[in-house]
Design a protein around this motif. Structure first.
Motif, mmCIF file in Angstrom:
data_model
loop_
_atom_site.group_PDB
_atom_site.id
_atom_site.type_symbol
_atom_site.label_atom_id
_atom_site.label_comp_id
_atom_site.label_asym_id
_atom_site.label_seq_id
_atom_site.Cartn_x
_atom_site.Cartn_y
_atom_site.Cartn_z
ATOM 1 N N GLY A 146 13.721 3.770 29.608
ATOM 2 C CA GLY A 146 12.508 3.803 30.415
ATOM 3 C C GLY A 146 11.248 3.946 29.584
ATOM 4 O O GLY A 146 10.231 3.292 29.850
ATOM 5 N N SER A 147 11.294 4.779 28.563
ATOM 6 C CA SER A 147 10.115 4.981 27.721
ATOM 7 C C SER A 147 9.779 3.718 26.928
ATOM 8 O O SER A 147 8.607 3.346 26.801
ATOM 9 C CB SER A 147 10.337 6.168 26.782
ATOM 10 N N ALA A 148 10.799 3.035 26.403
ATOM 11 C CA ALA A 148 10.566 1.804 25.645
ATOM 12 C C ALA A 148 10.009 0.710 26.540
ATOM 13 O O ALA A 148 9.096 -0.038 26.155
ATOM 14 C CB ALA A 148 11.863 1.343 24.993
ATOM 15 N N ILE A 149 10.550 0.588 27.746
ATOM 16 C CA ILE A 149 10.082 -0.435 28.687
ATOM 17 C C ILE A 149 8.639 -0.153 29.100
ATOM 18 O O ILE A 149 7.798 -1.056 29.158
ATOM 19 C CB ILE A 149 11.016 -0.502 29.909
ATOM 20 N N ALA A 150 8.323 1.105 29.367
ATOM 21 C CA ALA A 150 6.957 1.461 29.753
ATOM 22 C C ALA A 150 5.973 1.106 28.648
ATOM 23 O O ALA A 150 4.906 0.520 28.906
ATOM 24 C CB ALA A 150 6.888 2.950 30.090
ATOM 25 N N ALA A 151 6.313 1.447 27.415
ATOM 26 C CA ALA A 151 5.421 1.147 26.296
ATOM 27 C C ALA A 151 5.231 -0.358 26.119
ATOM 28 O O ALA A 151 4.115 -0.840 25.902
ATOM 29 C CB ALA A 151 5.972 1.768 25.012
#
Length: 296
Positions: A146-151
């Motif tokens: 989720g964090s990688a996709i958001a960034a």
């Protein structure tokens, strides 16, 4: 060099190793993608799965990094955030997301971490005909994926990313990191925000097992909102099945990994490895093979 796909099955004392580490690992597709790539390139390398519980991850990782014939580690659920803290250095993309999904051994023995989940997801989204520019996005789950996709979505120009995770400490830390790079465009919410979403992403493990509950109710989504899932096996999760039945465009998890292959080729310096193999004379390769019965 001759393309010999059977070479992937020929393990010797000279085989270079790569590991994919997760909990669970039965669902991982990386071996079925990377091992054929090694074979196609003519490399004596193999990627194997390693099932590691969270409480043992740091110990296992330290053992792997001290394995001299191990050249790379892929990291999957739930270890991506923990892997960031164990790498010797990380890329800006990994630092912004707070997670890594690939680590490479450097010539001096140090380990460099990178995160390709986000760019793999955005590439798959775009190729499916959904351009991210100006989108309003909700991401459910603020772990490694989720964090990688958001960034990556913020970097690609989405107007806003709303993030939800019951782990409020992890959620707030991610929003703070993202805000340092993209001020005012990321928000953390105590309940998922779906009202005006153009894209909603399930970045949780819910859906891997047949008896998992849905991570959210697709009946709460606005019409024609795109629903994406990071889970790769099963291909059609309960969420995607329910969303499609309601008329929502859906995006499967597999493209997120499929689009990372070329990135892995570069990151793990596989082209340089091929050139090194080609530079070795055939007689030298033959002399390196021990007579039968003399090796382990």
């Amino acid at each position: 060099m001759e393309n010999n796909s059977s070479r992937a099955l020929s393990i010797s004392g000279a085989t270079r190793l790569y590991a994919v580490v997760g909990d669970p690992v039965a669902q991982v597709r990386a071996p079925s993608l990377l091992n054929p790539l090694f074979a196609a390139l003519g490399l004596n390398s193999v990627l194997f799965p390693v099932h590691v519980r969270p409480d043992a991850f740091a110990e296992v990782f330290q053992g792997l990094r001290k394995t001299d014939n191990l050249d790379g580690i892929l990291v999957t659920i739930p270890h991506k955030a923990a892997a960031l803290g164990l790498a010797d250095e990380v890329s800006p993309a990994a630092a912004a997301s707070g997670a890594v999904n690939a680590l490479r051994r450097e010539p001096d023995g140090r380990w460099t971490g990178e995160n390709f989940d986000g760019i793999g997801f955005v590439t798959g989204l775009t190729e499916a005909g959904h351009r991210p520019e100006g989108m309003r996005v909700t991401v459910v789950g603020s772990g490694g994926a989720g964090s990688a996709i958001a960034a990556a979505l913020l970097s690609a120009g989405v107007a806003r990313v709303s993030l939800y995770d019951p782990d409020t400490g992890r959620l707030d830390a991610l929003v703070a990191r993202l805000d340092a790079y993209w001020p005012g465009r990321a928000e953390g919410t105590r309940t998922p925000v779906f009202t005006d979403a153009d894209l909603v992403v399930n970045a949780t493990p819910l859906g891997m097992r047949a008896d998992d509950p849905l991570p959210f109710d697709p009946r709460d989504l606005p019409p024609r909102c795109v629903v994406a899932d990071v889970i790769m096996k099963p291909r059609e999760t309960g969420l995607l099945r329910a969303a499609a039945a309601l008329g929502h465009p859906v995006l499967y998890g597999a493209p997120m990994l499929d689009h990372q292959l070329d990135l892995y080729r570069t990151f793990f310096r596989l082209v340089e490895a091929v050139e090194a193999v080609e530079a070795v004379e055939p007689v030298e390769a033959g002399e390196a093979v021990a007579p039968e019965g003399t090796g382990q």
